[in-house]
Motif scaffolding. Structure first.
Motif, short mmCIF file in Angstrom:
data_model
loop_
_atom_site.label_atom_id
_atom_site.label_comp_id
_atom_site.label_asym_id
_atom_site.label_seq_id
_atom_site.Cartn_x
_atom_site.Cartn_y
_atom_site.Cartn_z
N LEU A 58 36.73 -50.79 4.49
CA LEU A 58 35.82 -52.05 5.64
C LEU A 58 36.60 -51.43 7.47
N LYS A 59 37.37 -51.36 7.52
CA LYS A 59 37.92 -52.13 8.66
C LYS A 59 36.87 -50.42 9.64
N GLU A 60 37.43 -49.83 9.43
CA GLU A 60 37.51 -48.17 10.33
C GLU A 60 35.26 -47.61 10.17
N PHE A 61 34.92 -48.13 8.79
CA PHE A 61 34.00 -48.00 8.66
C PHE A 61 32.86 -48.79 9.26
N LEU A 62 33.27 -50.04 9.59
CA LEU A 62 32.16 -51.47 9.87
C LEU A 62 31.10 -51.19 11.09
N ARG A 63 31.69 -50.66 12.29
CA ARG A 63 30.68 -49.70 12.71
C ARG A 63 29.60 -48.57 12.80
N LYS A 64 30.34 -48.07 11.95
CA LYS A 64 30.10 -46.79 11.29
C LYS A 64 29.72 -46.00 9.61
N GLY A 65 28.56 -47.29 9.68
CA GLY A 65 28.68 -47.17 8.22
C GLY A 65 27.37 -46.36 7.57
N GLY A 66 26.42 -46.11 8.89
CA GLY A 66 25.39 -45.78 8.07
C GLY A 66 24.10 -46.34 9.42
N LEU A 67 22.98 -46.33 8.73
CA LEU A 67 21.42 -46.90 8.72
C LEU A 67 20.97 -47.48 7.84
N ARG A 68 20.24 -48.88 7.98
CA ARG A 68 19.52 -48.80 6.93
C ARG A 68 17.82 -48.14 7.26
N CYS A 69 16.95 -48.21 6.66
CA CYS A 69 15.59 -47.68 7.63
C CYS A 69 14.51 -47.41 6.28
N GLN A 70 13.37 -48.81 6.72
CA GLN A 70 12.46 -49.16 5.75
C GLN A 70 11.53 -47.23 5.89
N ILE A 71 10.73 -47.16 5.07
CA ILE A 71 10.09 -46.00 4.75
C ILE A 71 8.79 -45.83 4.85
N LEU A 72 7.96 -45.40 5.83
CA LEU A 72 7.05 -45.90 6.36
C LEU A 72 5.39 -45.00 5.94
N ASN A 73 6.22 -43.80 5.69
CA ASN A 73 4.41 -42.68 4.69
C ASN A 73 5.82 -41.62 3.84
N SER A 74 4.66 -41.71 2.23
CA SER A 74 5.31 -40.87 1.31
C SER A 74 5.84 -39.00 1.64
N SER A 75 6.22 -38.85 1.98
CA SER A 75 6.82 -37.46 1.72
C SER A 75 8.46 -36.64 1.49
N LYS A 76 8.49 -35.86 1.84
CA LYS A 76 9.72 -35.27 1.13
C LYS A 76 10.88 -34.94 2.30
N ILE A 77 12.10 -35.20 2.27
CA ILE A 77 12.40 -34.63 2.97
C ILE A 77 13.93 -33.96 2.17
N ASN A 78 13.89 -32.47 3.39
CA ASN A 78 15.11 -31.95 2.99
C ASN A 78 16.30 -31.70 3.81
N ILE A 79 16.58 -30.83 3.45
CA ILE A 79 18.28 -30.77 4.12
C ILE A 79 17.61 -29.76 5.36
N ASP A 80 18.65 -30.26 6.13
CA ASP A 80 18.28 -29.49 7.92
C ASP A 80 16.96 -29.10 8.46
N ASP A 81 15.81 -30.63 7.28
CA ASP A 81 15.12 -31.51 8.13
C ASP A 81 15.54 -31.50 9.79
N GLU A 82 14.71 -31.39 10.74
CA GLU A 82 15.56 -31.96 12.07
C GLU A 82 14.45 -33.35 12.13
N ILE A 83 15.42 -35.01 12.99
CA ILE A 83 15.33 -35.87 13.12
C ILE A 83 15.64 -36.21 14.50
N LYS A 84 13.99 -37.08 14.99
CA LYS A 84 13.47 -36.98 16.10
C LYS A 84 12.79 -38.74 15.87
N VAL A 85 13.47 -39.43 17.13
CA VAL A 85 13.38 -41.02 17.59
C VAL A 85 11.51 -40.48 18.41
N ILE A 86 10.89 -40.87 17.41
CA ILE A 86 9.39 -41.23 18.35
C ILE A 86 9.47 -41.94 18.67
N GLY A 87 9.60 -43.05 18.25
CA GLY A 87 9.07 -44.82 19.25
C GLY A 87 10.28 -45.99 18.93
#
Length: 148
Positions: free
Chosen positions: A119-148
């Motif tokens: 709880l202490k160690e991952f308080l601000r390191k536990g990740g991110l919750r996301c809303q999915i905006l379009n349907s598709s597939k996510i694969n290992i090694d897919d690129e992640i980029k900020v678009i807006g």
């Protein structure tokens, strides 16, 4: 380049996460076959990400070797700081998502990993919750980029 490092799902909340090479995601519903998938899903439950670097740091700091999947997120990332992405649109392969909130570690994780300091160690390191905006597939090694 920021990328997808590991992927995982489980059908039941208290079962072990299964590592997979790809996941199918449906807009506003979640990850097909995952415990949080729902017809009209709360954006907070659709997709979760965590940085591999935070898990690596924790394991090194405490001399542990806890597998990435045991942190119970759908996507393990490499090369991107997730805390900066709340309110931003991100593209993961062909999938667009929006960062909604930080994932906070829970007592369940503390119990599953048998580590009282999670709880202490991952308080601000536990990740991110996301809303999915379009349907598709996510694969290992897919690129992640900020678009807006």
């Amino acid at each position: 380049m920021s990328k997808v490092f590991k992927l995982g799902i489980t059908k039941d909340s208290n079962k072990e996460i299964e590592e997979v090479s790809s996941i199918d995601v449906l807009a506003n519903k979640g990850v097909v076959g995952d415990r949080h998938f729902d017809e009209y899903n709360d954006p907070y439950n659709q997709l979760t990400l965590i940085e591999a670097e935070n898990i690596d740091y924790y394991n090194t700091k405490y001399g542990l070797d806890i597998p990435y999947k045991d942190f119970r997120r759908n996507v393990v990332t490499k090369g991107i700081q997730l805390n900066d992405l709340i309110g931003k649109k991100i593209k993961i392969g062909n999938v667009e998502v929006e960062g909604i909130d930080l994932c906070r570690p829970c007592r369940h994780l503390t119990e599953v990993l048998n580590q009282s300091n999670i709880l202490k160690e991952f308080l601000r390191k536990g990740g991110l919750r996301c809303q999915i905006l379009n349907s598709s597939k996510i694969n290992i090694d897919d690129e992640i980029k900020v678009i807006g």
